[in-house]
Design a protein around this motif. Structure first.
Motif, PDB file in Angstrom:
ATOM      1  N   ARG A 279       1.680   8.325 -10.563  1.00  0.00           N
ATOM      2  CA  ARG A 279       1.962   8.628 -11.972  1.00  0.00           C
ATOM      3  C   ARG A 279       0.747   9.262 -12.630  1.00  0.00           C
ATOM      4  NH1 ARG A 279      -0.260   7.966 -17.020  1.00  0.00           N
ATOM      5  NH2 ARG A 279       1.373   7.777 -18.620  1.00  0.00           N
ATOM      6  N   ASN A 280      -0.443   8.749 -12.308  1.00  0.00           N
ATOM      7  CA  ASN A 280      -1.664   9.269 -12.918  1.00  0.00           C
ATOM      8  C   ASN A 280      -2.033  10.642 -12.367  1.00  0.00           C
ATOM      9  OD1 ASN A 280      -1.751   6.896 -14.367  1.00  0.00           O
ATOM     10  ND2 ASN A 280      -3.191   5.892 -12.974  1.00  0.00           N
ATOM     11  N   LEU A 281      -1.734  10.876 -11.088  1.00  0.00           N
ATOM     12  CA  LEU A 281      -1.942  12.214 -10.552  1.00  0.00           C
ATOM     13  C   LEU A 281      -1.037  13.214 -11.265  1.00  0.00           C
ATOM     14  CD1 LEU A 281      -3.191  14.169  -8.479  1.00  0.00           C
ATOM     15  CD2 LEU A 281      -1.244  13.624  -6.983  1.00  0.00           C
TER      16      LEU A 281
ATOM     17  N   GLU B 280       0.036  13.035 -14.276  1.00  0.00           N
ATOM     18  CA  GLU B 280      -0.528  13.260 -15.607  1.00  0.00           C
ATOM     19  C   GLU B 280      -1.678  14.263 -15.550  1.00  0.00           C
ATOM     20  OE1 GLU B 280      -1.676  10.553 -19.446  1.00  0.00           O
ATOM     21  OE2 GLU B 280      -2.340   9.818 -17.488  1.00  0.00           O
ATOM     22  N   ILE B 281      -2.541  14.132 -14.544  1.00  0.00           N
ATOM     23  CA  ILE B 281      -3.665  15.058 -14.397  1.00  0.00           C
ATOM     24  C   ILE B 281      -3.151  16.469 -14.126  1.00  0.00           C
ATOM     25  CG2 ILE B 281      -5.592  15.677 -12.874  1.00  0.00           C
ATOM     26  CD1 ILE B 281      -6.102  12.634 -12.582  1.00  0.00           C
ATOM     27  N   ALA B 282      -2.125  16.579 -13.286  1.00  0.00           N
ATOM     28  CA  ALA B 282      -1.552  17.891 -12.994  1.00  0.00           C
ATOM     29  C   ALA B 282      -0.991  18.545 -14.256  1.00  0.00           C
ATOM     30  CB  ALA B 282      -0.457  17.770 -11.932  1.00  0.00           C
ATOM     31  N   LEU B 283      -0.259  17.778 -15.042  1.00  0.00           N
ATOM     32  CA  LEU B 283       0.332  18.305 -16.272  1.00  0.00           C
ATOM     33  C   LEU B 283      -0.745  18.704 -17.276  1.00  0.00           C
ATOM     34  CD1 LEU B 283       3.265  15.756 -16.693  1.00  0.00           C
ATOM     35  CD2 LEU B 283       3.423  18.100 -15.834  1.00  0.00           C
ATOM     36  N   ASP B 284      -1.826  17.944 -17.311  1.00  0.00           N
ATOM     37  CA  ASP B 284      -2.909  18.239 -18.243  1.00  0.00           C
ATOM     38  C   ASP B 284      -3.725  19.471 -17.832  1.00  0.00           C
ATOM     39  OD1 ASP B 284      -2.243  16.124 -19.857  1.00  0.00           O
ATOM     40  OD2 ASP B 284      -3.763  14.759 -19.063  1.00  0.00           O
TER      41      ASP B 284
ATOM     42  N   THR C 146       0.837  -1.186   0.000  1.00  0.00           N
ATOM     43  CA  THR C 146       0.000   0.000   0.000  1.00  0.00           C
ATOM     44  C   THR C 146       0.878   1.244   0.000  1.00  0.00           C
ATOM     45  OG1 THR C 146      -1.791  -1.118   1.167  1.00  0.00           O
ATOM     46  CG2 THR C 146      -1.774   1.284   1.239  1.00  0.00           C
ATOM     47  N   ARG C 147       0.667   2.098  -0.967  1.00  0.00           N
ATOM     48  CA  ARG C 147       1.459   3.313  -1.103  1.00  0.00           C
ATOM     49  C   ARG C 147       0.637   4.502  -0.608  1.00  0.00           C
ATOM     50  NH1 ARG C 147       6.396   0.927  -2.514  1.00  0.00           N
ATOM     51  NH2 ARG C 147       5.934  -0.778  -3.967  1.00  0.00           N
ATOM     52  N   LYS C 148       1.260   5.352   0.185  1.00  0.00           N
ATOM     53  CA  LYS C 148       0.617   6.562   0.690  1.00  0.00           C
ATOM     54  C   LYS C 148       1.574   7.715   0.420  1.00  0.00           C
ATOM     55  CE  LYS C 148      -1.734   4.026   4.404  1.00  0.00           C
ATOM     56  NZ  LYS C 148      -1.956   3.938   5.878  1.00  0.00           N
ATOM     57  N   ILE C 149       1.252   8.507  -0.591  1.00  0.00           N
ATOM     58  CA  ILE C 149       2.180   9.532  -1.065  1.00  0.00           C
ATOM     59  C   ILE C 149       1.492  10.895  -1.057  1.00  0.00           C
ATOM     60  CG2 ILE C 149       3.847  10.115  -2.864  1.00  0.00           C
ATOM     61  CD1 ILE C 149       4.164   7.245  -1.887  1.00  0.00           C
ATOM     62  N   HIS C 150       2.207  11.902  -0.581  1.00  0.00           N
ATOM     63  CA  HIS C 150       1.713  13.279  -0.640  1.00  0.00           C
ATOM     64  C   HIS C 150       2.447  14.036  -1.738  1.00  0.00           C
ATOM     65  CE1 HIS C 150      -0.073  13.545   3.706  1.00  0.00           C
ATOM     66  NE2 HIS C 150      -0.627  12.600   2.972  1.00  0.00           N
ATOM     67  N   HIS C 151       1.698  14.872  -2.444  1.00  0.00           N
ATOM     68  CA  HIS C 151       2.222  15.601  -3.606  1.00  0.00           C
ATOM     69  C   HIS C 151       1.779  17.058  -3.527  1.00  0.00           C
ATOM     70  CE1 HIS C 151       2.098  11.462  -5.458  1.00  0.00           C
ATOM     71  NE2 HIS C 151       0.995  11.420  -4.722  1.00  0.00           N
ATOM     72  N   LEU C 152       2.627  17.971  -3.971  1.00  0.00           N
ATOM     73  CA  LEU C 152       2.295  19.390  -4.087  1.00  0.00           C
ATOM     74  C   LEU C 152       2.085  19.723  -5.556  1.00  0.00           C
ATOM     75  CD1 LEU C 152       5.045  20.709  -1.680  1.00  0.00           C
ATOM     76  CD2 LEU C 152       2.595  20.485  -1.158  1.00  0.00           C
TER      77      LEU C 152
ATOM     78  N   ASP D   2      -9.348  25.139 -11.945  1.00  0.00           N
ATOM     79  CA  ASP D   2     -10.685  24.604 -12.225  1.00  0.00           C
ATOM     80  C   ASP D   2     -10.596  23.264 -12.962  1.00  0.00           C
ATOM     81  OD1 ASP D   2     -12.095  26.655 -11.010  1.00  0.00           O
ATOM     82  OD2 ASP D   2     -12.240  27.851 -12.844  1.00  0.00           O
ATOM     83  N   ARG D   3      -9.702  23.180 -13.948  1.00  0.00           N
ATOM     84  CA  ARG D   3      -9.542  21.914 -14.668  1.00  0.00           C
ATOM     85  C   ARG D   3      -9.016  20.826 -13.740  1.00  0.00           C
ATOM     86  NH1 ARG D   3      -8.054  25.600 -18.873  1.00  0.00           N
ATOM     87  NH2 ARG D   3      -5.857  25.557 -18.230  1.00  0.00           N
ATOM     88  N   LEU D   4      -8.051  21.181 -12.887  1.00  0.00           N
ATOM     89  CA  LEU D   4      -7.505  20.217 -11.939  1.00  0.00           C
ATOM     90  C   LEU D   4      -8.581  19.737 -10.982  1.00  0.00           C
ATOM     91  CD1 LEU D   4      -4.980  18.821 -10.689  1.00  0.00           C
ATOM     92  CD2 LEU D   4      -4.675  20.881  -9.296  1.00  0.00           C
ATOM     93  N   ALA D   5      -9.356  20.656 -10.439  1.00  0.00           N
ATOM     94  CA  ALA D   5     -10.413  20.297  -9.490  1.00  0.00           C
ATOM     95  C   ALA D   5     -11.467  19.413 -10.143  1.00  0.00           C
ATOM     96  CB  ALA D   5     -11.049  21.563  -8.919  1.00  0.00           C
ATOM     97  N   THR D   6     -11.843  19.731 -11.362  1.00  0.00           N
ATOM     98  CA  THR D   6     -12.846  18.928 -12.068  1.00  0.00           C
ATOM     99  C   THR D   6     -12.354  17.512 -12.288  1.00  0.00           C
ATOM    100  OG1 THR D   6     -13.756  20.871 -13.184  1.00  0.00           O
ATOM    101  CG2 THR D   6     -14.171  18.730 -14.201  1.00  0.00           C
ATOM    102  N   ALA D   7     -11.094  17.374 -12.702  1.00  0.00           N
ATOM    103  CA  ALA D   7     -10.532  16.039 -12.939  1.00  0.00           C
ATOM    104  C   ALA D   7     -10.467  15.234 -11.653  1.00  0.00           C
ATOM    105  CB  ALA D   7      -9.154  16.159 -13.572  1.00  0.00           C
ATOM    106  N   LEU D   8     -10.030  15.874 -10.560  1.00  0.00           N
ATOM    107  CA  LEU D   8      -9.889  15.156  -9.293  1.00  0.00           C
ATOM    108  C   LEU D   8     -11.249  14.828  -8.686  1.00  0.00           C
ATOM    109  CD1 LEU D   8      -6.885  17.076  -7.694  1.00  0.00           C
ATOM    110  CD2 LEU D   8      -6.849  14.947  -8.998  1.00  0.00           C
ATOM    111  N   ALA D   9     -12.239  15.700  -8.876  1.00  0.00           N
ATOM    112  CA  ALA D   9     -13.582  15.433  -8.359  1.00  0.00           C
ATOM    113  C   ALA D   9     -14.204  14.222  -9.031  1.00  0.00           C
ATOM    114  CB  ALA D   9     -14.466  16.662  -8.548  1.00  0.00           C
TER     115      ALA D   9
END
Length: 429
Positions: free
Chosen positions: A145-147, A149-153, A104-110, A120-127
């Motif tokens: 890795r997928n987070l 990708e969402i951040a970059l997008d 189980t991986r538990k990682i924090h990211h900024l 707004d785009r980031l919030a919509t994707a994460l929601a």
């Protein structure tokens, strides 16, 4: 221009945070600390994002300012020496918990963004993945890795920095739930990571022992859960205070100066141990005990020093700064210094009074600790001058933190302080 930035903070909408963590208090404390740029924290939380949109205005450089009327009112409450501009950077911390490699991986990211449309785009994707409204630092079942990708997008200038990378429980290299490298954590997108956060329990010298980290700029931030904790760590830049210059400094080194750090022993996960049994252990002692608490027999929490030792491919005396390195200074927060001098708790009214008077007389906290001539500090109070002189020389007494218990850094030996002299002068009256 050389300035300090604290880009890992929280709002009052994160768990276990102060109710004072609103934009007005962030501004007020940031100015008192001597910081030029501060993160908003929690920018994908719907209510906090609404407040950001209501109270901040864009500067046109990827950063934001309080609306002029709000800012003007706050400036009037500050000592003259602390009235300086404060800019906000849109930021958030995301917690990801997921299974990978039978662990189980538990990682924090900024994550940082240059405009509200990207947020707004980031919030919509994460929601669409999980609940981002229940906690300012949302917990999502999402691969790192997928987070990324969402951040970059979310926008062409958005970027991600792995948070407090050595923390045992929630970090990319953490002993309990992390990986052995940043590349393992972020997979085929790892090349998009150009900076990592040291965290309170490690300093750059510890990170330089791991050669796989050489390519990253090291950042330091407070991870403040109350506004008074702002600036206990910070990153120093030598560029224009704007989003794009800060990002470029971290990516290329152009405009990156270095970090202001806790002494790592003060961090609450520096050494191994078991807080319930008040057991603190060195890595060698933990290994000799088979990783078990000598009092109760339960597994101990392996701290940052041990984890660095496990991943290090350089000895302590063979870890020169890499080309990405900046300058490093270590500090003890001013309220802790005043607490030691006065002989009362750091949260006491006496320390608060002395802190306020020190700022009014000498300027912002980090200026006092790092820049103010010792002679001026000694004129204000002899023991303050002596304490800061010792601090700058690294002459401190260290009691390491462990298993969630903060360490203690002292500047004076037991019995060394003159009980009469410590109260002399207007600062401590």
């Amino acid at each position: 221009m050389v300035f300090l930035a604290d880009l890992h903070v929280h709002s009052k909408y994160s768990r276990a945070t102060s109710r004072d963590l609103d934009l007005e208090h962030l501004f007020w404390w940031t100015a008192r600390k001597g910081i030029r740029v501060v993160g908003t924290g929690d920018c994908v939380h719907p209510v906090w994002l609404s407040e950001i949109k209501d109270k901040l205005v864009p500067e046109g450089n990827g950063l934001f300012r309080l609306k002029p009327d709000i800012e003007a009112d706050i400036l009037q409450t500050l000592p003259a020496a602390c009235r300086h501009p404060v800019s906000f950077m849109l930021s958030t911390e995301i917690s990801t918990i997921y299974k990978k490699g039978d662990k189980t991986r538990k990682i924090h990211h900024l994550i940082y963004a240059a405009d509200l449309a990207a947020v707004d785009r980031l919030a919509t994707a994460l929601a669409g993945i999980g609940n981002i409204a229940s906690d300012g630092r949302p917990i999502l079942g999402l691969d790192s890795r997928n987070l990324l990708e969402i951040a970059l997008d979310s926008g062409p200038d958005s970027y991600l920095v792995p948070a407090h990378i050595w923390t045992p429980w929630f970090a990319a290299l953490g002993s309990r739930s992390g990986f052995d490298s940043i590349e393992e954590c972020y997979g085929d997108l790892a090349d998009h990571i150009f900076a990592v956060e040291t965290g309170l329990s490690s300093d750059p010298a510890m990170n330089w022992r791991v050669s796989s980290l050489d390519r990253f700029r090291l950042t330091s931030n407070s991870d403040a859960h109350s506004p008074s904790k702002l600036g206990r760590e910070a990153t120093r830049f030598g560029c224009t205070p704007d989003y794009f210059a800060i990002r470029r400094a971290l990516e290329t080194g152009d405009g990156y100066v270095g970090t202001v750090e806790f002494f790592p022993e003060e961090g609450k996960y520096h050494q191994d141990g078991h807080r319930a049994c008040k057991v603190r252990l060195t890595p060698a002692e933990t290994i000799a005990l088979g990783g078990l608490c000598p009092v109760c027999g339960h597994p101990v929490t392996v701290g940052v020093a041990h984890r660095v030792e496990a991943l290090a491919d350089r000895a302590e005396d063979e870890a020169p700064p890499p080309p990405t390195a900046g300058t490093t200074s270590s500090m003890v927060p001013l309220p802790e210094i005043l607490s030691e001098i006065i002989g009362v708790g750091v949260a006491s009214k006496a320390v608060t009074r002395a802190y306020d008077r020190t700022l009014a007389a000498l300027g912002p906290e980090l200026t006092v600790l790092e820049e103010q001539p010792i002679e001026e500090l000694a004129t204000a109070h002899p023991l303050l001058g002596e304490a800061v002189a010792r601090l700058r020389a690294g002459r401190v007494i260290r009691q390491a933190g462990y298993d969630g218990e903060y360490g203690v850094i002292r500047l004076f030996e037991d019995g060394e302080l003159d009980r009469g002299a410590k109260k002399a002068g207007p600062l401590f009256a």
